[in-house]
Structure formats: C-alpha cells, structure tokens
Design an enzyme around this catalytic site. Sequence first.
Site, PDB file in Angstrom:
ATOM      1  CG  ASP A  46      -0.243   2.658   8.820  1.00 39.26           C
ATOM      2  OD1 ASP A  46       1.041   2.299   7.724  1.00 39.26           O
ATOM      3  OD2 ASP A  46      -0.800   1.335   8.511  1.00 39.26           O
ATOM      4  CB  CYS A  80       2.891  -2.433   6.890  1.00 36.77           C
ATOM      5  SG  CYS A  80       2.058  -0.834   7.009  1.00 36.77           S
TER       6      CYS A  80
END
Length: 344
Positions: A46, A80
């Site tokens: 991430d 994201c």
Amino acid sequence: MKRNVLTALALAAASTVLAVPISKAQRVAPVAAQPERPNIITIMTDDQDVASLRYMPRVKRLLTEKGTTFTNHHVVFPLCCPSRSGYLSGQVGHNNHVRGNTPPEGGYGNLDWTDTLPVWLSNAGYATDHLGKYPNGYDGSQHPETQGVPPGWTEWHGAVDPTTYEFYNYVLNENGVNVKHGSSPEEYQTDVLTGIAKNFIKDRSGGEKPFFLDVAYLAPHWEFRPGSTGEENPGDIEGRNSTENLIGNPPVPAPRHIGMFKGLKAPRTPSYNEKDVSDKPAFVQDSDRMTDAQKRTIDVWYERRIESLQAVDEGIAKILKTLRDSGELDNTYVIFMADNGWLQ
C-alpha cells in the site's frame, strides 16, 4: 496459455512494480508444450515507492533478480480505491465509476463487483482467496446474502473498514465471520496474512483446480487509529462503526523490526525543501519551507515505512518457500506490486 494470463494481469494491474519468477523448467520448455494451467499469486503493498525496494533484500534476490521487472508500468489513478478497482476490473476510473476513495465519486460501492478478476478466474475453474485490504469502503455490509464475501472468492479474509488501517486490533471477515484480532505480537497484521497465505497454498496444492491467491498487505501505509495520541499502543476498536475521529500515525513495524533502521533519513532529492519554488503551483509557492521539527517528523515516518516493509519482505520469502515445499513453484506466477507509489 501462461503468456495470455500474464498479459491480462499486467494490463489489469494498477501498480508500480511487478516481478515474476520464471523457473528453469519454464525457460527451457518447448514452445509446443501445453503445461497445466498456472497458479497465480498477486502480492500488493500500500503506497510503496519504487526506491524502497532497495531495503527488501529477499524480494530483490527471489523476484527481481530471477524474474521480470516492469520498469515502464504506470498506475492509471494514483489513489488507493481507484487504483485497486482498476486492478480488479481492468478498467480506468471513468469506465468503472471509481474516481475517488469515497462516495459519490468513488469508493467500493461504485465498483461492479459482479464483473471482476476473481469472478472471471472462478468461472475459469480457479480456486480463489483474498487476504487483507480491499477497495476503500468495504465493510461487509455490501454483501449480506453471503455474509460479506464478495462474488468470485472461494475463500475470503478481507480487512473490514474502518479497521483496515490498523496493524493491530483490526477485523478480518474470514469466510463470512468477522474475526477481531488483538494487540499481541503474533496478531501483527502482516504476519497474520502471511500465515493465512501459507495455509491456503498448502491446502490447495496438488488439487484439481489451479489457485489464485491475492495478498494485500497494509505496509508501508500509515496507520489510522481512533483518538490516537501517536503512541505505539494500538487503539481499541470496540463499538467503532465509522471513520470519524481516526488519527493518522506512522506505520507500525513488527516488534522485531522496530529500530532496525533508526536514524534513516528520507531521500534528499532536488525537490526536497526546495528553496526556489517560483516555477511551482501557487499553493506550493504560498507554503513555508520546512522547519527542523518537520524534517525530523518526515524522517521518522520514512524510517517506520522502511521498517514496516521488513515483515512483507520476510512474508514473500515464506510464501515462495511454501510454494517450493508444496511442489507448486514451477507452475506459479508470482506478481509483486504496489497499488500506487508515494509522493516524497
């Protein structure tokens, strides 16, 4: 067959780095040979920047040096939810309707989850399993008919928002049951996901179906905790049902890695605290240069980012060893990527 699968995944992925190990048997196999359908493992971090790979020796040794690295591979939307939705759908944001992390522009609710990669692979006869973070906004309520499990997944261990961004005290929906994980060292999210991945490989190896394993680690993203003061003690998730009052904190490394890179400084590129910003947008020109305290804060956060990646580095090595021990390594594509990079 393998070439087509790899191409489809590469086009669908919204990542910054991919590495695929190719066994000697695959390199020397005759062109006319028709091997078994390959297993596929995707491992996603991430907000990882490419430069941080230098601090992941196992990934470098096992994937980068033995596989293929896509150096000209670009994320279509460096945020994201849009990035992960692009990976799952093979579409950019104006086609899959995910153009942000939250409604109305985006969020998981905007994605057509009935037409995604796990559905396609399941229909093609694959056993599938997802571990960890899913597109922002997944909390299980979107799929009441399956107790929170999205379509296409044979097995499911999805992180439940808003606890997704906690390295401890998070909730995983495990095949329809919300399981709370605590604050003990063995509950560290990265290690838990690695353990689940290893078990899935062992259980599915040698089976009638090829498998697709999708591992989404939180590191090196920062952590969100409720009402946090920035200390290392994880927050309490009891009764929390929204993202309100969540405070951002540096990433939390595994206990064994805390202090491993103590004193590491963020890269000092030419743009770092640039003195002459006359050629930059107005909002940059209007900003003050960083103070010494701000520089120290940035360095601490960078240090924690790198330390949090060490458990990922170890986890990938364990996943590959499990593949090797199970006899599946020669027939498995392993793709390592980030959802998008990180502006430093």
